[in-house]
Design a protein around this motif. Sequence first.
Motif, mmCIF file in Angstrom:
data_model
loop_
_atom_site.group_PDB
_atom_site.id
_atom_site.type_symbol
_atom_site.label_atom_id
_atom_site.label_comp_id
_atom_site.label_asym_id
_atom_site.label_seq_id
_atom_site.Cartn_x
_atom_site.Cartn_y
_atom_site.Cartn_z
ATOM 1 N N MET A 268 0.831 -1.201 0.000
ATOM 2 C CA MET A 268 0.000 0.000 0.000
ATOM 3 C C MET A 268 0.870 1.258 0.000
ATOM 4 O O MET A 268 0.581 2.224 -0.714
ATOM 5 C CB MET A 268 -0.929 -0.008 1.216
ATOM 6 C CG MET A 268 -1.967 1.088 1.192
ATOM 7 S SD MET A 268 -3.266 0.926 2.435
ATOM 8 C CE MET A 268 -2.450 0.348 3.874
ATOM 9 N N THR A 269 1.950 1.252 0.771
ATOM 10 C CA THR A 269 2.852 2.401 0.803
ATOM 11 C C THR A 269 3.505 2.606 -0.555
ATOM 12 O O THR A 269 3.566 3.739 -1.057
ATOM 13 C CB THR A 269 3.928 2.197 1.884
ATOM 14 O OG1 THR A 269 3.298 1.984 3.141
ATOM 15 C CG2 THR A 269 4.849 3.389 1.965
ATOM 16 N N LYS B 145 2.469 1.573 -3.540
ATOM 17 C CA LYS B 145 1.484 1.985 -4.544
ATOM 18 C C LYS B 145 1.052 3.439 -4.332
ATOM 19 O O LYS B 145 0.814 4.159 -5.301
ATOM 20 C CB LYS B 145 0.252 1.073 -4.496
ATOM 21 C CG LYS B 145 0.512 -0.319 -4.975
ATOM 22 C CD LYS B 145 0.665 -0.347 -6.464
ATOM 23 C CE LYS B 145 0.715 -1.776 -6.962
ATOM 24 N NZ LYS B 145 0.760 -1.856 -8.411
ATOM 25 N N THR B 146 0.958 3.870 -3.076
ATOM 26 C CA THR B 146 0.587 5.253 -2.806
ATOM 27 C C THR B 146 1.671 6.207 -3.275
ATOM 28 O O THR B 146 1.373 7.285 -3.824
ATOM 29 C CB THR B 146 0.305 5.449 -1.305
ATOM 30 O OG1 THR B 146 -0.692 4.513 -0.901
ATOM 31 C CG2 THR B 146 -0.170 6.847 -1.001
ATOM 32 N N GLN C 98 3.749 5.617 -5.766
ATOM 33 C CA GLN C 98 3.646 5.606 -7.223
ATOM 34 C C GLN C 98 2.457 6.438 -7.690
ATOM 35 O O GLN C 98 2.540 7.140 -8.695
ATOM 36 C CB GLN C 98 3.515 4.172 -7.733
ATOM 37 C CG GLN C 98 4.757 3.351 -7.578
ATOM 38 C CD GLN C 98 4.551 1.897 -7.939
ATOM 39 O OE1 GLN C 98 3.429 1.443 -8.176
ATOM 40 N NE2 GLN C 98 5.635 1.133 -7.970
ATOM 41 N N PHE C 99 1.361 6.365 -6.957
ATOM 42 C CA PHE C 99 0.162 7.143 -7.260
ATOM 43 C C PHE C 99 0.473 8.642 -7.178
ATOM 44 O O PHE C 99 0.126 9.415 -8.068
ATOM 45 C CB PHE C 99 -0.938 6.764 -6.259
ATOM 46 C CG PHE C 99 -2.254 7.442 -6.478
ATOM 47 C CD1 PHE C 99 -3.173 6.921 -7.375
ATOM 48 C CD2 PHE C 99 -2.590 8.585 -5.777
ATOM 49 C CE1 PHE C 99 -4.399 7.531 -7.569
ATOM 50 C CE2 PHE C 99 -3.805 9.204 -5.961
ATOM 51 C CZ PHE C 99 -4.715 8.680 -6.866
ATOM 52 N N VAL D 191 -3.466 7.743 -13.752
ATOM 53 C CA VAL D 191 -3.330 7.112 -12.441
ATOM 54 C C VAL D 191 -3.838 5.683 -12.508
ATOM 55 O O VAL D 191 -4.928 5.431 -13.002
ATOM 56 C CB VAL D 191 -4.101 7.924 -11.378
ATOM 57 C CG1 VAL D 191 -3.982 7.260 -10.021
ATOM 58 C CG2 VAL D 191 -3.597 9.347 -11.333
ATOM 59 N N SER E 297 -4.327 1.789 -10.462
ATOM 60 C CA SER E 297 -4.953 1.277 -9.238
ATOM 61 C C SER E 297 -3.997 1.353 -8.049
ATOM 62 O O SER E 297 -2.783 1.404 -8.212
ATOM 63 C CB SER E 297 -5.365 -0.168 -9.474
ATOM 64 O OG SER E 297 -5.671 -0.802 -8.276
ATOM 65 N N LEU E 298 -4.559 1.342 -6.846
ATOM 66 C CA LEU E 298 -3.739 1.315 -5.638
ATOM 67 C C LEU E 298 -3.454 -0.112 -5.169
ATOM 68 O O LEU E 298 -2.964 -0.308 -4.064
ATOM 69 C CB LEU E 298 -4.417 2.105 -4.515
ATOM 70 C CG LEU E 298 -4.413 3.612 -4.701
ATOM 71 C CD1 LEU E 298 -5.165 4.278 -3.561
ATOM 72 C CD2 LEU E 298 -2.998 4.137 -4.770
ATOM 73 N N THR F 80 -5.567 -2.879 -4.783
ATOM 74 C CA THR F 80 -6.527 -3.546 -3.911
ATOM 75 C C THR F 80 -6.592 -5.042 -4.208
ATOM 76 O O THR F 80 -6.661 -5.858 -3.286
ATOM 77 C CB THR F 80 -7.916 -2.911 -4.068
ATOM 78 O OG1 THR F 80 -7.813 -1.521 -3.795
ATOM 79 C CG2 THR F 80 -8.918 -3.537 -3.135
#
Length: 123
Positions: A52-53, A55-56, A58-59, A69, A71-72, A74
């Motif tokens: 999650m960290t 991907k966030t 990268q987001f 953008v 996906s995160l 999931t």
Amino acid sequence: MSDLKTMYVRQRKYIFLLLSFYVLGWGFTSYQSIFLGLILGTVMSLYNLWLMTRKTEQFGAAVEKGEKVRSLGTASRMATAVLAVMIAMKFPEHFHLISVVFGLMTSYIVIMIDFFLQTFLRK
């Protein structure tokens, strides 16, 4: 270091502390399947926190660059949870299923507790 990375490092320390208590519980009590389930779920939860960290970050980078953008992640976090539950169901003599589920929720509980501690301790 970014705020997100700082939070991740702090939360990772909390989770490692919990894992050390779980290992002690596994080694020194008669509730080995419960603690082994907590260990499995918490390790998977730590992996999900790392995902999650990442991907966030990268987001955020994609938003700054104005790129599309994605996906995160999931689906990958859900797949990790399904894998942990499948392992617990495959080896019920070693892993307590409910403990695995509680372990999977560990990172989210740590995130909430860390948020409240940081909010109230900064004042």
